[in-house]
Design an enzyme around this catalytic site. Structure first.
Site, PDB file in Angstrom:
ATOM      1  CD  GLU A   1      -2.967  -1.097   2.267  1.00 43.27           C
ATOM      2  OE1 GLU A   1      -4.175  -1.172   1.998  1.00 43.27           O
ATOM      3  OE2 GLU A   1      -2.533  -1.052   3.422  1.00 43.27           O
TER       4      GLU A   1
ATOM      5  CB  CYS B   1       3.164   7.734   2.897  1.00 39.90           C
ATOM      6  SG  CYS B   1       3.674   6.512   4.111  1.00 39.90           S
TER       7      CYS B   1
ATOM      8  CB  CYS C   1       7.512  -4.902   8.813  1.00 34.38           C
ATOM      9  SG  CYS C   1       8.886  -4.146   9.700  1.00 34.38           S
TER      10      CYS C   1
ATOM     11  CB  CYS D   1       6.247  -1.868  16.172  1.00 31.63           C
ATOM     12  SG  CYS D   1       7.916  -1.539  15.598  1.00 31.63           S
TER      13      CYS D   1
ATOM     14  CB  CYS E   1       2.999  -1.416  13.465  1.00 27.53           C
ATOM     15  SG  CYS E   1       3.181  -1.333  11.679  1.00 27.53           S
TER      16      CYS E   1
ATOM     17  CB  SER F   1      10.140   6.698   9.318  1.00 20.93           C
ATOM     18  OG  SER F   1       9.841   6.326  10.640  1.00 20.93           O
TER      19      SER F   1
ATOM     20  CG  ASN G   1      -3.266   6.624  13.451  1.00 20.32           C
ATOM     21  OD1 ASN G   1      -4.031   7.551  13.674  1.00 20.32           O
ATOM     22  ND2 ASN G   1      -2.042   6.804  12.978  1.00 20.32           N
TER      23      ASN G   1
ATOM     24  CB  CYS H   1       1.264   6.374  11.367  1.00 18.91           C
ATOM     25  SG  CYS H   1       1.961   7.853  10.739  1.00 18.91           S
TER      26      CYS H   1
HETATM   27  N1  SAH Z   1       9.262   0.967   9.694  1.00 19.90           N
HETATM   28  C1  SAH Z   1       9.506   2.333   9.823  1.00 19.90           C
HETATM   29  C2  SAH Z   1       8.621   3.187   8.944  1.00 19.90           C
HETATM   30  C3  SAH Z   1       7.169   2.816   8.836  1.00 19.90           C
HETATM   31  S1  SAH Z   1       6.140   3.085  10.211  1.00 19.90           S
HETATM   32  C4  SAH Z   1       9.387   2.754  11.270  1.00 19.90           C
HETATM   33  O1  SAH Z   1       8.910   1.975  12.077  1.00 19.90           O
HETATM   34  O2  SAH Z   1       9.817   3.855  11.568  1.00 19.90           O
HETATM   35  C5  SAH Z   1       5.929   4.842  10.294  1.00 19.90           C
HETATM   36  C6  SAH Z   1       5.621   5.372  11.688  1.00 19.90           C
HETATM   37  O3  SAH Z   1       4.324   4.973  12.143  1.00 19.90           O
HETATM   38  C7  SAH Z   1       6.588   4.870  12.747  1.00 19.90           C
HETATM   39  O4  SAH Z   1       6.992   5.911  13.581  1.00 19.90           O
HETATM   40  C8  SAH Z   1       5.743   3.866  13.508  1.00 19.90           C
HETATM   41  O5  SAH Z   1       6.255   3.633  14.776  1.00 19.90           O
HETATM   42  C9  SAH Z   1       4.396   4.551  13.492  1.00 19.90           C
HETATM   43  N2  SAH Z   1       3.274   3.667  13.804  1.00 19.90           N
HETATM   44  C10 SAH Z   1       3.167   2.344  13.636  1.00 19.90           C
HETATM   45  N3  SAH Z   1       1.958   1.909  14.033  1.00 19.90           N
HETATM   46  C11 SAH Z   1       1.262   2.994  14.452  1.00 19.90           C
HETATM   47  C12 SAH Z   1      -0.062   3.205  14.946  1.00 19.90           C
HETATM   48  N4  SAH Z   1      -0.926   2.220  15.062  1.00 19.90           N
HETATM   49  N5  SAH Z   1      -0.404   4.465  15.271  1.00 19.90           N
HETATM   50  C13 SAH Z   1       0.466   5.502  15.123  1.00 19.90           C
HETATM   51  N6  SAH Z   1       1.708   5.354  14.635  1.00 19.90           N
HETATM   52  C14 SAH Z   1       2.107   4.122  14.303  1.00 19.90           C
HETATM   53 FE1  SF4 Z   2       7.787  -2.474  10.858  1.00 18.56          FE
HETATM   54 FE2  SF4 Z   2       7.728   0.189  11.218  1.00 18.56          FE
HETATM   55 FE3  SF4 Z   2       5.508  -1.290  11.581  1.00 18.56          FE
HETATM   56 FE4  SF4 Z   2       7.519  -1.457  13.311  1.00 18.56          FE
HETATM   57  S1  SF4 Z   2       6.252   0.353  12.888  1.00 18.56           S
HETATM   58  S2  SF4 Z   2       6.373  -3.193  12.435  1.00 18.56           S
HETATM   59  S3  SF4 Z   2       9.273  -1.250  11.944  1.00 18.56           S
HETATM   60  S4  SF4 Z   2       6.606  -1.000   9.657  1.00 18.56           S
END
Ligand code: SAH
Ligand code: SF4
Length: 360
Positions: A92, A110, A117, A121, A124, A201, A299, A342
């Site tokens: 996406e 974006c 991934c 996290c 995410c 990022s 989010n 995000c």
């Molecule tokens: N993998 C990279 C870039 C993609 S994520 C990274 O982790 O930095 C982009 C941003 O969205 C990151 O700062 C991540 O921590 C944040 N993110 C992930 N899940 C989220 C959520 N549910 N709500 C808000 N931010 C989130």
């Molecule tokens: Fe991967 Fe970034 Fe999502 Fe963490 S926040 S799982 S590094 S995409």
């Protein structure tokens, strides 16, 4: 069989191909512009290259446009694109706030760098399905090209001006491809996106942060910090067990020394972690560092049950950070009604694949 992906080639690689095929060197420039500026999706569109030459080129080069499987528009004008890749995987990409940004002549896209991934996290959606594979240079650049082509055809025509590598995947774990994509997208005869208008990022791949400072000191860097405590960060961003805060911050300090650039530290806030102690710890960790903090109210992701904090709680948290003289901004939510914000991208291959593929 053709082995070079056109969208992943710099002009010098196209020149070498032309030379090997006995074609005039100016063809390389034409080819690059067709692919990277006009974002063509087929060889037939390159009408100033004679068919006989196109056929020769096809012995070495192939063009692999992304399949647009679905485009959704959010209430705030954010567009989300689901793209299908050659092997059936999906990714996406997001065009942020299209209508509003029109008046400012600014369009931010974006993009994703991996299918899935491996970092996983806690909040995410991308990490939930695990890691599938790295994207190729052509697939990374291709996302910008497809969106660029689509907005160039709107009335009035628009151009992609800013780019964030904040979609699916960890860009620094697909380092070489990401670096080459930056170089291609920056080329004046292509998309011509300023290096300083592109931001990566990362979840904190410390050795690659140092390497980025040496290899490309111009591109913007954001680090997903989320917490200043190893015990918390180990859970939220599991890569912290490999590169704990001490190592991550040493890499960031080195990056700042090499580039003299400010790092944006991203901090996702939930109703759980919006506490005074978390803000104080972040303040202490980043005090005096060339930093900017971007607070991201979390989010919703169905599987995680994390809740957004209240607006007052976020302002209080920001206030504490500011008392440490650290500049703070609060990230505006975009496209949550279509899961385009995000951490909400998941390339919905499981949910949508059958329906989407058959409807196109
Ligand atoms: N993998 C990279 C870039 C993609 S994520 C990274 O982790 O930095 C982009 C941003 O969205 C990151 O700062 C991540 O921590 C944040 N993110 C992930 N899940 C989220 C959520 N549910 N709500 C808000 N931010 C989130
Ligand atoms: Fe991967 Fe970034 Fe999502 Fe963490 S926040 S799982 S590094 S995409």
């Amino acid at each position: 069989m053709a082995s070079l992906e056109l969208r992943g080639c710099l002009e010098k690689e196209l020149s070498e191909a032309c030379q090997k095929l006995g074609l005039k060197s100016f063809r390389a420039g034409q080819l690059f512009r067709w692919v990277q500026l006009n974002a063509v999706r087929s060889w037939e569109e390159m009408h100033n290259i004679p068919e006989s030459e196109r056929r020769k080129l096809q012995t070495m080069l192939y063009l692999s446009p992304l399949k647009l499987l679905r485009e959704q528009q959010a209430r705030d004008g954010t567009h989300k694109y689901l793209f299908g890749l050659e092997d059936g995987e999906c990714i996406e990409s997001v065009l942020m706030n299209y209508e509003r940004e029109l008046s400012r002549n600014r369009h931010t896209v974006c993009i994703s760098t991996q299918v899935g991934c491996a970092v996983g996290c806690a909040f995410c959606a991308t990490g939930l399905g695990g890691f599938r594979r790295n994207l190729s240079v052509g697939e990374i650049v291709g996302q910008v090209l497809e969106i660029s082509r689509s907005i160039a055809r709107k009335d009035p025509p628009a151009k992609v001006t800013n780019l964030v590598f904040m979609g699916m995947g960890e860009p620094l774990l697909n380092y070489e491809a990401v670096l080459k994509s930056l170089e291609i997208l920056n080329r004046e005869t292509g998309q011509n996106i300023g290096m300083r208008r592109m931001t990566l990022s990362t979840s904190g791949v410390a050795p690659k942060i140092r390497q980025l400072g040496r290899d490309n000191p111009q591109v913007g860097l954001a680090v997903s910090l989320h917490s200043a405590l190893d015990s918390v960060r180990n859970v939220l961003v599991p890569i912290n067990r490999r590169y704990p805060l001490r190592e991550l911050m040493a890499a960031c300090t080195e990056y700042i020394r090499l580039t003299n650039r400010r790092i944006t530290f991203e901090v996702a806030l939930t109703s759980e972690n919006v506490k005074r102690e978390s803000a104080e710890a972040l303040g202490k960790l980043l005090k005096g560092c060339l930093a900017h903090i971007n607070l991201i109210p979390v989010n919703p992701v169905a599987e995680t049950n994390m809740l957004k904090p209240k607006t007052e709680e976020i302002s209080q948290f920001a206030g504490i950070l500011e008392s440490y003289a650290i500049p703070v901004s609060i990230r505006e939510e975009r496209g949550t009604d279509i899961n385009a914000a995000c951490g909400q991208l998941r390339g919905q291959w499981k949910v949508d694949r059958n329906e989407s593929f058959s409807s196109l």
